[in-house]
Design a protein around this motif. Structure first.
Motif, mmCIF file in Angstrom:
data_model
loop_
_atom_site.group_PDB
_atom_site.id
_atom_site.type_symbol
_atom_site.label_atom_id
_atom_site.label_comp_id
_atom_site.label_asym_id
_atom_site.label_seq_id
_atom_site.Cartn_x
_atom_site.Cartn_y
_atom_site.Cartn_z
ATOM 1 N N ALA A 28 0.833 -1.199 0.000
ATOM 2 C CA ALA A 28 0.000 0.000 0.000
ATOM 3 C C ALA A 28 0.870 1.251 0.000
ATOM 4 O O ALA A 28 0.550 2.254 -0.652
ATOM 5 N N VAL A 29 1.996 1.193 0.747
ATOM 6 C CA VAL A 29 2.904 2.341 0.752
ATOM 7 C C VAL A 29 3.453 2.575 -0.652
ATOM 8 O O VAL A 29 3.563 3.707 -1.123
ATOM 9 N N VAL A 30 3.791 1.468 -1.342
ATOM 10 C CA VAL A 30 4.289 1.592 -2.715
ATOM 11 C C VAL A 30 3.266 2.334 -3.565
ATOM 12 O O VAL A 30 3.590 3.292 -4.282
ATOM 13 N N ALA A 31 2.018 1.886 -3.465
ATOM 14 C CA ALA A 31 0.974 2.509 -4.273
ATOM 15 C C ALA A 31 0.784 3.973 -3.884
ATOM 16 O O ALA A 31 0.636 4.848 -4.749
ATOM 17 N N ALA A 32 0.819 4.249 -2.583
ATOM 18 C CA ALA A 32 0.611 5.628 -2.128
ATOM 19 C C ALA A 32 1.738 6.528 -2.609
ATOM 20 O O ALA A 32 1.507 7.630 -3.130
ATOM 21 N N VAL A 33 2.983 6.047 -2.451
ATOM 22 C CA VAL A 33 4.119 6.829 -2.934
ATOM 23 C C VAL A 33 3.973 7.068 -4.429
ATOM 24 O O VAL A 33 4.157 8.179 -4.940
ATOM 25 N N GLY A 34 3.586 6.007 -5.148
ATOM 26 C CA GLY A 34 3.463 6.117 -6.597
ATOM 27 C C GLY A 34 2.429 7.136 -7.001
ATOM 28 O O GLY A 34 2.713 8.054 -7.767
ATOM 29 N N ILE A 35 1.231 7.011 -6.462
ATOM 30 C CA ILE A 35 0.162 7.882 -6.939
ATOM 31 C C ILE A 35 0.397 9.319 -6.474
ATOM 32 O O ILE A 35 0.106 10.276 -7.188
ATOM 33 N N GLY A 36 0.973 9.441 -5.252
ATOM 34 C CA GLY A 36 1.312 10.788 -4.772
ATOM 35 C C GLY A 36 2.334 11.439 -5.681
ATOM 36 O O GLY A 36 2.185 12.599 -6.081
ATOM 37 N N THR A 37 3.372 10.674 -6.027
ATOM 38 C CA THR A 37 4.396 11.214 -6.920
ATOM 39 C C THR A 37 3.793 11.564 -8.275
ATOM 40 O O THR A 37 4.146 12.587 -8.876
ATOM 41 N N ALA A 38 2.877 10.718 -8.744
ATOM 42 C CA ALA A 38 2.275 10.965 -10.057
ATOM 43 C C ALA A 38 1.597 12.324 -10.082
ATOM 44 O O ALA A 38 1.840 13.146 -10.984
ATOM 45 N N LEU A 39 0.770 12.589 -9.072
ATOM 46 C CA LEU A 39 0.044 13.856 -9.039
ATOM 47 C C LEU A 39 1.003 15.027 -8.849
ATOM 48 O O LEU A 39 0.946 16.038 -9.567
ATOM 49 N N TYR A 40 1.906 14.853 -7.910
ATOM 50 C CA TYR A 40 2.838 15.916 -7.537
ATOM 51 C C TYR A 40 3.708 16.335 -8.722
ATOM 52 O O TYR A 40 3.822 17.515 -9.058
ATOM 53 N N ALA A 41 4.292 15.327 -9.398
ATOM 54 C CA ALA A 41 5.185 15.650 -10.519
ATOM 55 C C ALA A 41 4.391 16.233 -11.683
ATOM 56 O O ALA A 41 4.892 17.114 -12.397
ATOM 57 N N ALA A 42 3.154 15.765 -11.862
ATOM 58 C CA ALA A 42 2.352 16.294 -12.963
ATOM 59 C C ALA A 42 2.105 17.787 -12.777
ATOM 60 O O ALA A 42 2.176 18.567 -13.737
ATOM 61 N N THR A 43 1.816 18.194 -11.531
ATOM 62 C CA THR A 43 1.555 19.628 -11.315
ATOM 63 C C THR A 43 2.812 20.439 -11.598
ATOM 64 O O THR A 43 2.735 21.544 -12.139
ATOM 65 N N ILE A 44 3.991 19.880 -11.251
ATOM 66 C CA ILE A 44 5.213 20.641 -11.506
ATOM 67 C C ILE A 44 5.440 20.779 -13.008
ATOM 68 O O ILE A 44 5.883 21.821 -13.498
ATOM 69 N N ALA A 45 5.108 19.711 -13.742
ATOM 70 C CA ALA A 45 5.350 19.727 -15.186
ATOM 71 C C ALA A 45 4.582 20.856 -15.860
ATOM 72 O O ALA A 45 5.017 21.391 -16.878
ATOM 73 N N VAL A 46 3.452 21.236 -15.284
ATOM 74 C CA VAL A 46 2.620 22.266 -15.908
ATOM 75 C C VAL A 46 3.370 23.583 -16.033
ATOM 76 O O VAL A 46 3.159 24.342 -16.987
ATOM 77 N N ALA A 47 4.267 23.855 -15.110
ATOM 78 C CA ALA A 47 4.860 25.190 -15.053
ATOM 79 C C ALA A 47 6.250 25.275 -15.666
ATOM 80 O O ALA A 47 6.869 26.333 -15.636
ATOM 81 N N GLN A 48 6.745 24.170 -16.225
ATOM 82 C CA GLN A 48 8.130 24.206 -16.707
ATOM 83 C C GLN A 48 8.250 24.942 -18.037
ATOM 84 O O GLN A 48 7.386 24.844 -18.903
ATOM 85 N N HIS A 49 9.337 25.674 -18.193
ATOM 86 C CA HIS A 49 9.611 26.358 -19.464
ATOM 87 C C HIS A 49 10.468 25.492 -20.375
ATOM 88 O O HIS A 49 10.380 25.585 -21.592
ATOM 89 N N ASP A 50 11.334 24.699 -19.765
ATOM 90 C CA ASP A 50 12.277 23.892 -20.535
ATOM 91 C C ASP A 50 11.558 22.645 -21.046
ATOM 92 O O ASP A 50 10.981 21.892 -20.269
ATOM 93 N N ILE A 51 11.610 22.430 -22.354
ATOM 94 C CA ILE A 51 10.856 21.317 -22.950
ATOM 95 C C ILE A 51 11.279 19.981 -22.349
ATOM 96 O O ILE A 51 10.461 19.090 -22.091
ATOM 97 N N LYS A 52 12.579 19.836 -22.045
ATOM 98 C CA LYS A 52 13.036 18.568 -21.495
ATOM 99 C C LYS A 52 12.626 18.393 -20.043
ATOM 100 O O LYS A 52 12.424 17.276 -19.569
ATOM 101 N N ARG A 53 12.506 19.511 -19.330
ATOM 102 C CA ARG A 53 12.082 19.385 -17.934
ATOM 103 C C ARG A 53 10.609 19.022 -17.837
ATOM 104 O O ARG A 53 10.192 18.326 -16.911
#
Lengths: 626, 101
Positions: free
Chosen positions: A281-306
């Motif tokens: 369950a921790v694996v799943a929680a870490v995974g889904i939390g990271t998924a949401l968290y990283a997705a929100t960061i991706a929205v604001a990046q200027h660098d195409i590779k980032r």
């Protein structure tokens, strides 16, 4: 040795040999030849893997063990390979996508002064990853695990003349070490519990011999290792910085090698995670939390590779959620399709950067579709695939993960909901990236002449586009081919299952609607002549990844520095040096006091002798003679 | 009056003390040298007296050794004193304190 055993061994030895040859002779080989040699070893590896794995597809294949040699005799650890459907799938992805990336690199790295060395490292990377996935026990897995870390360091800091690149390589290495420490601790616990590091022994005996607490401890430590390699929270910070490496390296790290290692490892050790539901369950929680968290960061990046880097972290989060939920097939399925479209996205981004002579900032792109038709077409395929639009590959795999999460019910519904929200954000940020780069008004600098990539770069893009388009077909609800293929590897595990037919249709419709909503929202915001400014404190906070990096720098880096200063100044200079110097000072001080006794007057010495003799005599006489 | 060994030992003690006092109180290197000889011979006298009293030859044998050592010492010591005197034109040991700590 049988033919298949030789083939499986060659799978690793070919790229390894290629890297050795290139490392020593790479400078003498003419440029395209070195690249072709590197591509050929990996490509041949793919052919070998396909031939050796064919049996699994037809159902006639058997799990194969290739004993190599007795390794750590006293511990009873031997080195050998395990060829089963899971490792075959991984080997196919690694060599297939790897070969395409190698081919692309011939064009991308053209004219680089260390061309041969680049391919040497790339080949070593592929060989290490193959060692990791083909190992028949934890010990050899760990060797591959560490070698992959080393190769990522070498390749991320390939342009080490740039201080940022050198720092990024170092950061990747150090952050990975944190995870590796956890992994090593897990290995020690495994050995303590089973007296063996062999998969067959450990996974076979686990359900009968392993206590729940021990299983939880082992799996949580394994998770720490997996989080380091697969860039999950909180050890994801190295991946965005890894963008400093050449773009094909990013593609290789994100698609074929390295980051998939964590997901693979959790799937491989599924028998242990089965015994520790809490850890799963921790694996799943870490995974889904990271998924949401990283997705929100991706929205604001200027660098195409980032953008793509955070997208990878987010997609890996999906895979972690899947394997944590016991949906190993769905996780491996998404790993495979993700390898195709993410490699495509990176190689396409590389083509864009190549076309704009090194420009990576989305704000200075726009309208590229006129100049780069092939790149744009392939990138659009990848975009729709990752956004989850049917019938592209990403839709099938992502939807299978979401559906499985939904089907488990209970608290897993929350995981499913977060996954769905992440799907919306994913579609949004990928659309933002595509719109900003390829559509709208050109914003690149005067004098830039964007040009389409050469054929050697365009061909891999085309092949990957076809794969990203059609790879979903390997595992559909009607024809679960991959599930049958992988079945022998997950025998006896508590697998999560898809919901019933009607529910599946509804869920598919919901996630498609969500993906479309994300695309349309982004279209409303970015598909216009002027791109939005995206400024303000909130944008700034997200763009910097919620300042987690700065926090780490303040806590861990500064803390480490303070500890180092404490030991160097307080302990070493004051403590150890002080002790040594103190002894010297003491001896000198005592000597200084005793010096006056030596007056140089012989008569005083004589008096001393007489007094001494008299005192001795007096003492003897007082004792009553001798 | 019978001269018992005790007398010899008492005489040796007196001579020894004279030698020791000379050693400690005089400054002239030559005089100190002679004082050392006095002490050595005081020891010799007690050796012989004790040997005679006990009826063994060990005492006399020891005296030979002491005499040899004393002769060797005189050779070396006098050479040093002469050398120092040539250099410093003095035989006062108080002025020869170059090894002071």
């Amino acid at each position: 040795m049988e033919a298949s055993e030789v083939m499986v061994s060659l799978l690793i030895l070919l790229p390894l040999g290629g890297s050795v040859v290139l490392l020593f002779a790479g400078r003498r080989l003419p440029e395209p030849l070195a690249g072709m040699l590197g591509t050929a070893t990996v490509g041949t590896g793919f052919a070998l893997a396909a031939v050796a794995g064919w049996g699994f597809l037809t159902g006639s294949g058997e799990t194969l063990r290739v004993p190599w040699f007795e390794w750590l005799g006293p511990l009873g650890v031997s080195a050998g390979l395990l060829w089963d459907p899971l490792s075959a799938l991984m080997a196919l992805v690694v060599t297939g996508v790897g070969a395409l990336i190698h081919l692309y690199s011939i064009g991308y790295m053209k004219g680089d002064p260390r061309f041969g060395r680049f391919f040497a490292y790339m080949n070593l990377f592929v060989a290490s990853m193959l060692l990791l996935v083909l190992a028949d026990g934890f010990a050899l897995l760990f060797v591959g695990w560490e070698l992959v870390g080393l190769c990522s360091y070498l390749l991320i800091s390939f342009w080490f003349e740039k201080p940022v690149a050198a720092a990024a390589g170092k950061k990747a290495f150090v952050v990975n070490r944190v995870g590796d420490a956890g992994f090593l601790a897990a290995l020690m616990l495994v050995f303590a519990a089973f007296g063996s590091l062999d998969y067959g022994q450990v996974l076979g005996r686990a359900s009968a011999e392993l206590s729940g607490g021990m299983a939880t401890a082992i799996t949580l430590l394994l998770l720490l290792g997996a989080a380091g390699k697969s860039a999950q929270f909180p050890l994801y910070v190295w991946l965005p910085d890894a963008m400093e490496g050449p773009t094909p390296v990013s593609a290789l790290i994100h698609a074929a090698t390295m980051v998939t290692a964590g997901v693979f490892m959790v799937a491989r050790t599924g028998a242990l995670f089965d015994l520790a539901p809490a850890a799963a369950a921790v694996v799943a929680a870490v995974g889904i939390g990271t998924a949401l968290y990283a997705a929100t960061i991706a929205v604001a990046q200027h660098d195409i590779k980032r953008v793509l880097a955070y997208s990878t972290i987010s997609q890996l989060g999906y895979m972690f959620a899947a394997v944590g939920a016991g949906a190993y097939v769905a996780g491996m399925y998404h790993l495979t399709t993700h390898a195709f479209f993410k490699a495509l996205l990176f190689l396409g981004a590389g083509a864009v950067i190549h076309a704009l002579s090194g420009e990576q900032d989305l704000r200075r792109m726009g309208g590229l579709w006129r100049r780069l038709p092939v790149t744009t077409a392939t990138m659009v395929v990848a975009w729709l695939a990752i956004s989850g639009i049917p019938p592209l590959s990403g839709f099938w795999s992502k939807d299978e993960i979401l559906a499985t999460l939904y089907a488990r019910g209970g608290a897993w519904l929350a995981v499913w909901a977060v996954g769905l929200a992440t799907a919306l954000i994913t579609a949004f940020y990928m659309s933002r990236m595509i719109y900003l780069a390829f559509f709208g008004r050109p914003r690149w600098e005067e004098g830039a002449h964007p040009h389409e990539a050469p054929g050697v770069m365009a061909v891999p893009l085309g092949i990957l586009a076809v794969l990203a388009l059609a790879a979903g077909a390997v595992n559909t609800p009607w024809r679960p081919g991959l599930e049958h293929f992988l079945e022998p590897s997950f025998e006896g595990l508590d697998l999560a299952h898809l919901p019933s037919g009607g529910t599946q249709w509804v869920l598919a419709a919901v996630s498609t609607a969500v993906a479309l909503a994300g695309i349309l929202l982004a279209a409303a915001a970015y598909l216009r002549a002027r791109c939005p400014a995206e400024e303000g404190p909130a944008w700034d906070l997200v763009r910097r990844g919620y300042r987690v990096d700065e926090g780490y720098a303040r806590v861990f880096a500064a803390g480490g520095e303070a500890a180092a200063r404490f030991t160097s100044v307080t302990v070493d200079e004051k403590g150890v040096d002080g002790l040594v110097n103190g002894v010297g000072v003491l001896v000198r001080a005592v000597g200084e006091r005793l010096r006056p006794l030596q007056t140089g007057f012989v008569r005083q010495y004589g008096l001393g002798i007489v007094v001494g003799v008299v005192a001795l005599l007096a003492w003897f006489l007082s004792r009553g003679g001798w | 009056m019978i001269v018992t060994p005790g007398w010899y030992l008492a005489l040796a003690a007196v001579i020894f003390v004279i030698g020791a006092s000379g050693m400690l109180l005089r400054r002239n290197a030559l005089v100190m040298f002679m004082s050392v000889e006095l002490m050595l011979n005081a020891a010799n006298l007690s050796f012989v007296a004790a040997g005679r009293a006990l009826g063994v030859l060990d005492g006399q044998a020891a005296v030979f050794f002491v005499m040899v050592v004393a002769a060797a010492e005189v050779v070396v010591g006098l050479a040093i004193i002469v050398a120092v005197f040539r250099r410093r034109a003095t035989a006062s040991v108080d002025e020869l304190s170059g090894l002071k700590g």
